[in-house]
Every structure is written in C-alpha cells, then in structure tokens.
Scaffold this motif. Structure first.
Motif, PDB file in Angstrom:
ATOM      1  N   SER A 133     -14.200 -25.284 -32.101  1.00 49.71           N
ATOM      2  CA  SER A 133     -15.112 -25.497 -33.231  1.00 49.71           C
ATOM      3  C   SER A 133     -14.406 -25.412 -34.582  1.00 49.71           C
ATOM      4  N   VAL A 134     -13.201 -24.838 -34.601  1.00 49.11           N
ATOM      5  CA  VAL A 134     -12.446 -24.733 -35.856  1.00 49.11           C
ATOM      6  C   VAL A 134     -11.850 -26.101 -36.181  1.00 49.11           C
ATOM      7  N   PRO A 135     -12.147 -26.656 -37.347  1.00 50.55           N
ATOM      8  CA  PRO A 135     -11.658 -28.004 -37.682  1.00 50.55           C
ATOM      9  C   PRO A 135     -10.202 -27.979 -38.138  1.00 50.55           C
ATOM     10  N   ALA A 136      -9.320 -27.548 -37.237  1.00 49.24           N
ATOM     11  CA  ALA A 136      -7.897 -27.469 -37.568  1.00 49.24           C
ATOM     12  C   ALA A 136      -7.083 -27.775 -36.323  1.00 49.24           C
ATOM     13  N   LYS A 137      -6.175 -28.720 -36.449  1.00 51.69           N
ATOM     14  CA  LYS A 137      -5.289 -29.070 -35.344  1.00 51.69           C
ATOM     15  C   LYS A 137      -3.841 -28.705 -35.620  1.00 51.69           C
ATOM     16  N   THR A 138      -3.589 -28.156 -36.809  1.00 59.61           N
ATOM     17  CA  THR A 138      -2.251 -27.729 -37.187  1.00 59.61           C
ATOM     18  C   THR A 138      -2.353 -26.394 -37.928  1.00 59.61           C
ATOM     19  N   VAL A 139      -1.228 -25.730 -38.062  1.00 62.10           N
ATOM     20  CA  VAL A 139      -1.192 -24.473 -38.826  1.00 62.10           C
ATOM     21  C   VAL A 139      -1.580 -24.734 -40.272  1.00 62.10           C
ATOM     22  N   LYS A 140      -1.091 -25.824 -40.833  1.00 62.12           N
ATOM     23  CA  LYS A 140      -1.409 -26.164 -42.225  1.00 62.12           C
ATOM     24  C   LYS A 140      -2.913 -26.358 -42.400  1.00 62.12           C
ATOM     25  N   GLU A 141      -3.543 -27.019 -41.438  1.00 62.12           N
ATOM     26  CA  GLU A 141      -4.992 -27.240 -41.537  1.00 62.12           C
ATOM     27  C   GLU A 141      -5.769 -25.933 -41.368  1.00 62.12           C
ATOM     28  N   LEU A 142      -5.295 -25.039 -40.499  1.00 62.67           N
ATOM     29  CA  LEU A 142      -5.965 -23.744 -40.338  1.00 62.67           C
ATOM     30  C   LEU A 142      -5.904 -22.949 -41.641  1.00 62.67           C
ATOM     31  N   ILE A 143      -4.768 -22.959 -42.282  1.00 60.93           N
ATOM     32  CA  ILE A 143      -4.633 -22.256 -43.562  1.00 60.93           C
ATOM     33  C   ILE A 143      -5.589 -22.841 -44.593  1.00 60.93           C
ATOM     34  N   ALA A 144      -5.706 -24.164 -44.608  1.00 63.98           N
ATOM     35  CA  ALA A 144      -6.617 -24.816 -45.557  1.00 63.98           C
ATOM     36  C   ALA A 144      -8.071 -24.425 -45.290  1.00 63.98           C
ATOM     37  N   VAL A 145      -8.452 -24.385 -44.016  1.00 59.15           N
ATOM     38  CA  VAL A 145      -9.819 -23.982 -43.666  1.00 59.15           C
ATOM     39  C   VAL A 145     -10.069 -22.536 -44.089  1.00 59.15           C
ATOM     40  N   ALA A 146      -9.115 -21.663 -43.819  1.00 57.15           N
ATOM     41  CA  ALA A 146      -9.271 -20.249 -44.164  1.00 57.15           C
ATOM     42  C   ALA A 146      -9.369 -20.052 -45.679  1.00 57.15           C
ATOM     43  N   ARG A 147      -8.630 -20.825 -46.427  1.00 56.59           N
ATOM     44  CA  ARG A 147      -8.690 -20.705 -47.893  1.00 56.59           C
ATOM     45  C   ARG A 147     -10.014 -21.236 -48.434  1.00 56.59           C
ATOM     46  N   ALA A 148     -10.552 -22.239 -47.757  1.00 54.19           N
ATOM     47  CA  ALA A 148     -11.834 -22.791 -48.200  1.00 54.19           C
ATOM     48  C   ALA A 148     -13.001 -21.886 -47.814  1.00 54.19           C
ATOM     49  N   ARG A 149     -12.766 -21.031 -46.800  1.00 54.22           N
ATOM     50  CA  ARG A 149     -13.844 -20.155 -46.303  1.00 54.22           C
ATOM     51  C   ARG A 149     -13.344 -18.713 -46.211  1.00 54.22           C
ATOM     52  N   PRO A 150     -12.967 -18.100 -47.325  1.00 55.24           N
ATOM     53  CA  PRO A 150     -12.390 -16.749 -47.283  1.00 55.24           C
ATOM     54  C   PRO A 150     -13.340 -15.733 -46.653  1.00 55.24           C
TER      55      PRO A 150
END
Length: 322
Positions: A133-150
């Motif tokens: 369910s996490v919209p991230a397929k790379t480490v870079k995308e996971l970091i972006a998601v986490a920053r957008a949803r602190p």
C-alpha cells in the motif's frame, strides 16, 4: 628438625608447581568445548550447530551448543566472559551483541576487555521492505513519501535495541524523515503486522521475508550493505540513495579475554577450516550470507567500532531499554 621441615615444605611446593606446570602444558583442547549462544532456533544457534561437526573433527574433542537466552544476548555473553580462559567455552553471536552492549548502561562484564574475538563467521545484508500500500518502489520514493507525510508512516522491528531497530534509526537520521517506531516481541509478529498493513516499513534479514517478497505480499526496495548483494543483484543498495549507509548482519565468535594467544590462533584456524567447506557455504547462502573469516584482531576492531557507532545512535535517538 628445622631442616627436615624446610625440605618437606620445599617438596610440597615443588610438587604443587609440577602439578601446575603439567596442567598449564596440557594439550589443547583436553575436554568438551561449549559453544554458548542464545535462543534455540535463532540464527546464531543454527550456525553454531552446523559448525560443531567440522570443529570437532579439527579439534579432536566433542563440541556442544549451550543455549542461554535472555537480556538481548547478554546472559550468554556474561557466561562466556567469566568462563575459565582456557578456550573450552566459546560465545557465538550476531550483530545484536553490539547493539545490546550499546543500549545497556550497566553490564555484569566489560564487553571490550572481558571478551576477545576469535573470528567473524559470516555476514550478509538486510533488506528494506514495505507494505504494497506504500506508494514507493525505491528508497528515494520512500523518503519522499515520508517527508510528505511526517509522522504518519510506521516502521516495525523485533524489539527495542535490535539491529533492525537501530538500522532504521540510522536510516531516519540520514534521510531526515519522521517515521514512527512500533516494536514487536519478535520478528514473527512484526512481519505479521507488516503484511496486514498495520505497519508499513521493516528492515529485516532476507531469509525472514523471502517468501513474502516473491509472492508480492511485501515489496523490497533496497539492501543494507554498502554495495548490491549477489543474492539480490537487481535490488539497489540503500547507500546508492544515502551514501555511507552500511548495516550488514554478521555472526562471530568470542572467548574470555585472558585466553592464551596460541589457543585463540588455533581456534581461528579451525573455524576457518570448518567455514571453508562446501556444506558450510551452502548453509551460509541459506542465511543470505557469505563466509567472512577474519583475524582475531580484525574482528575485535569491527566490534569496537560498531559498539561506538551504536552508542551514538542510542544517544542521538534517546533510545531507552525496555
């Protein structure tokens, strides 16, 4: 009379010295060797059991596994640290030894001066996985998601103070993100909640989640080693996005620190022989690891550096023991 008493005393002293010298010069090993480790069925226990036959053949004595679980591996470590320094009690453990030492303010032994390394046995990467369910397929995308949803993403672990907990705290710090730690009592419950979507992120050994990765129930996005792993050559290293990230799993062997150097060197040689067999290489691969023999001094340096590294993580993240 006085002369006779002196002669008797001298004879007694000489006999005692003779017994002492005979004991000191007894060939090593001269009795059963114990490989002390923690939980039955854990990775260190499994490695210990597959090493016993090769060690027994090389050393000419039985080698048995002695399980002493509890206190983040410190019960087993304490037993080995306080054992007679004669090479008959060994301690086989994993990276979690260094995180446990770093976390606990008080220990019943000195982790640097009461134990000394024999060799590293094996090492291998962990894998960073997310719920689909996490919209991230790379480490870079996971970091972006986490920053957008602190503060909205949760990562799990097998418990406070484990290597997957500390490894994620380093990841958080290097990525400058806010994700919440939800510890579990063991890796099994952590993986169960991750697959159910109750938590979203986990850093874990490859073998623990290989089936879930292959079925698509979990998505792997990176490995924790400095470079890509031969076991997952198409999966980028976290360090490709966060340069300097390095969080391998390893397993290694210790003895009491006053053990004579010739005994430590003998043990080092026999472990290396046992580790070099085709059967052991196959067993290492089942762990997602490769044999990683070192010198005793080389292993000691690795351990000291990791304890210092994890102590900084404990302080920076204000981690408290359970």
């Amino acid at each position: 009379m006085a002369g006779r008493m002196v002669m008797v005393a001298f004879s007694a002293s000489f006999m005692a010295l003779g017994v002492s010298l005979a004991y000191a010069q007894a060939p090593y090993p001269n009795k059963t060797i114990r490989l002390v480790t923690t939980n039955v069925g854990g990775s260190s226990d499994t490695l210990a059991r597959v090493l016993t036959q090769g060690l027994s053949d090389g050393l000419g004595q039985p080698v048995i596994v002695d399980n002493r679980p509890g206190a983040s591996q410190m019960i087993a470590a304490d037993l080995a640290a306080k054992a007679p320094p004669d090479g008959h009690t060994l301690y086989i453990t994993s990276t979690t030894y260094t995180t446990g030492v770093a976390l606990m303010a008080k220990l019943p032994f000195d982790p640097v001066n009461d134990l000394t390394g024999v060799t590293m046995v094996a090492r291998g990467p962990m894998v960073l996985v997310v719920h689909p369910s996490v919209p991230a397929k790379t480490v870079k995308e996971l970091i972006a998601v986490a920053r957008a949803r602190p503060g909205q993403l949760n990562y799990t672990s097998s418990g406070i103070g484990g290597i997957n907990h500390f490894g994620m705290e380093v990841f958080k710090s290097m990525a400058n993100i806010d994700i919440v730690h939800v510890p579990h009592k063991g890796m099994g419950p952590a993986i169960t909640d991750l697959m159910a979507g109750q938590v979203q992120v986990l850093l874990v050994s490859l073998t623990a989640v290989e089936t879930q990765m292959q079925s698509g129930r979990l998505r792997a996005i990176g490995v924790s080693s400095p470079k890509r792993s031969s076991f997952l050559p198409n999966l980028p290293a976290i360090a490709e996005t966060l340069p300097g990230y390095d969080n391998d799993l390893w397993w290694g062997v210790f003895v009491a620190s006053k053990t004579p150097k010739p005994i430590i060197d003998r043990l080092n040689t026999e472990f290396h022989k046992a580790m070099a067999t085709d059967d052991m290489k196959k067993r290492f691969a089942e762990f997602g690891a490769l044999g990683a023999p070192t010198t005793p001094d080389g292993f000691n340096t690795i351990v000291k550096n990791e304890i210092a590294k994890w102590k900084k993580v404990v302080q920076a993240a204000n981690i408290k023991p359970e």
